[in-house]
Design a protein around this motif. Structure first.
Motif, short mmCIF file in Angstrom:
data_model
loop_
_atom_site.label_atom_id
_atom_site.label_comp_id
_atom_site.label_asym_id
_atom_site.label_seq_id
_atom_site.Cartn_x
_atom_site.Cartn_y
_atom_site.Cartn_z
N HIS A 33 0.86 -1.18 0.00
CA HIS A 33 0.00 0.00 0.00
C HIS A 33 0.90 1.23 0.00
O HIS A 33 1.98 1.23 0.60
N PRO A 34 0.48 2.33 -0.66
CA PRO A 34 1.33 3.53 -0.72
C PRO A 34 1.72 4.11 0.63
O PRO A 34 2.70 4.86 0.72
N SER A 35 0.99 3.77 1.68
CA SER A 35 1.35 4.28 3.01
C SER A 35 2.62 3.63 3.55
O SER A 35 3.24 4.15 4.48
N PRO A 113 -3.14 -3.72 -12.77
CA PRO A 113 -3.97 -2.53 -13.04
C PRO A 113 -3.94 -1.53 -11.88
O PRO A 113 -3.96 -0.31 -12.11
N GLN A 114 -3.88 -2.03 -10.64
CA GLN A 114 -3.84 -1.14 -9.47
C GLN A 114 -2.49 -0.44 -9.35
O GLN A 114 -2.42 0.71 -8.92
N VAL A 115 -1.43 -1.13 -9.76
CA VAL A 115 -0.10 -0.53 -9.76
C VAL A 115 -0.04 0.59 -10.79
O VAL A 115 0.45 1.70 -10.51
N ARG A 116 -0.55 0.32 -11.97
CA ARG A 116 -0.52 1.32 -13.04
C ARG A 116 -1.41 2.51 -12.74
O ARG A 116 -1.16 3.61 -13.23
N ALA A 117 -2.43 2.28 -11.90
CA ALA A 117 -3.32 3.38 -11.51
C ALA A 117 -2.77 4.15 -10.31
O ALA A 117 -3.36 5.14 -9.88
N GLY A 118 -1.64 3.72 -9.77
CA GLY A 118 -1.03 4.41 -8.64
C GLY A 118 -1.64 4.06 -7.30
O GLY A 118 -1.32 4.70 -6.29
N LYS A 119 -2.49 3.04 -7.26
CA LYS A 119 -3.15 2.67 -6.02
C LYS A 119 -2.32 1.70 -5.18
O LYS A 119 -2.55 1.56 -3.97
N LEU A 120 -1.38 1.03 -5.81
CA LEU A 120 -0.45 0.15 -5.12
C LEU A 120 0.95 0.42 -5.66
O LEU A 120 1.12 0.89 -6.78
N ARG A 121 1.97 0.09 -4.85
CA ARG A 121 3.35 0.25 -5.31
C ARG A 121 3.96 -1.14 -5.48
O ARG A 121 3.93 -1.96 -4.56
#
Length: 225
Positions: A33-35, A113-121
């Protein structure tokens, strides 16, 4: 994994089947998660060491590939991260996206898809080589954990004592299918590659996988009734 995590199975994973062909081998991806401030695997290990028991990893259930990948990571790094099993990868991903969970070893097709959307790293992929769709993303092996490799694979089998000529015919035909351009392109887009090869390759591979994951299961004391 089944022979290692289940006390009783209605079949013998080696003796009750004739290997035909390894069809697909797909790698997974380590996402956070980005946090979580880690930008790479080394930083994640440092953070986990500093916050003993403070980081959690999701899986799609006890004894699944996402669970055992996390256990392999724990055993190779000595970090203390908390396993949180879910009933499937979808609910696990939902909680990871919301920040209730810190990290996960997920399939590329699910998390990409979540990585590319910036929602996950994404920190690394789990295979032996980099994913063609993200060539800048290293493998975990490259990131300092030598020998770390986790794949999800598919194969074709026949019942034990199937005549050798049938096994040979199936193996030859499926090998041809796996090399078709459209098939190779589809697999590559999803972080997978064709298996192929003779039946013996699959037979030897499965025995090595049973031994590899048996050691992880024993060390983590994973048991499913």
């Amino acid at each position: 994994m089944g022979p290692n995590v289940y006390k009783k199975l209605p079949y013998d994973a080696v003796k009750d089947f004739e290997p035909v062909i390894l069809t697909v081998v797909a790698q997974n991806i380590l996402v956070v998660h980005p946090s979580v401030p880690a930008k790479n695997v080394r930083e994640l290990i440092s953070i986990a060491q500093a916050k003993r028991g403070g980081l959690s990893f999701a899986s799609s259930g006890n004894g699944t590939i996402s669970h055992l990948a996390g256990e392999l990571f724990r055993s190779m790094t000595g970090v203390d991260i908390v396993h949180v099993p879910y009933k499937g990868s979808s609910p696990a991903l939902v909680d990871l996206l919301s920040g209730q969970i810190d990290l996960m070893f997920d399939s590329l097709s699910s998390s990409l898809p979540q990585v590319r959307a910036g929602k996950l790293r994404a920190l690394a992929v789990t295979g032996s080589k980099r994913f063609a769709g993200m060539k800048d993303l290293p493998t975990i092996n490259e990131s300092g954990l030598k020998g770390f490799e986790v794949t999800t694979w598919l194969a074709m089998w026949a019942p034990a004592r199937t005549p050798p000529e049938i096994i040979s015919r199936l193996n030859t035909d499926i090998n041809k299918i796996l090399q078709q351009p459209d098939m190779l392109r589809l697999m590559a887009d999803n972080g997978a590659e064709a298996g192929g090869g003779p039946p013996e390759r699959l037979g030897n591979f499965v025995k090595s996988e049973i031994a590899k994951w048996g050691a992880v299961v024993k060390a983590a004391n994973i048991k499913i009734e």
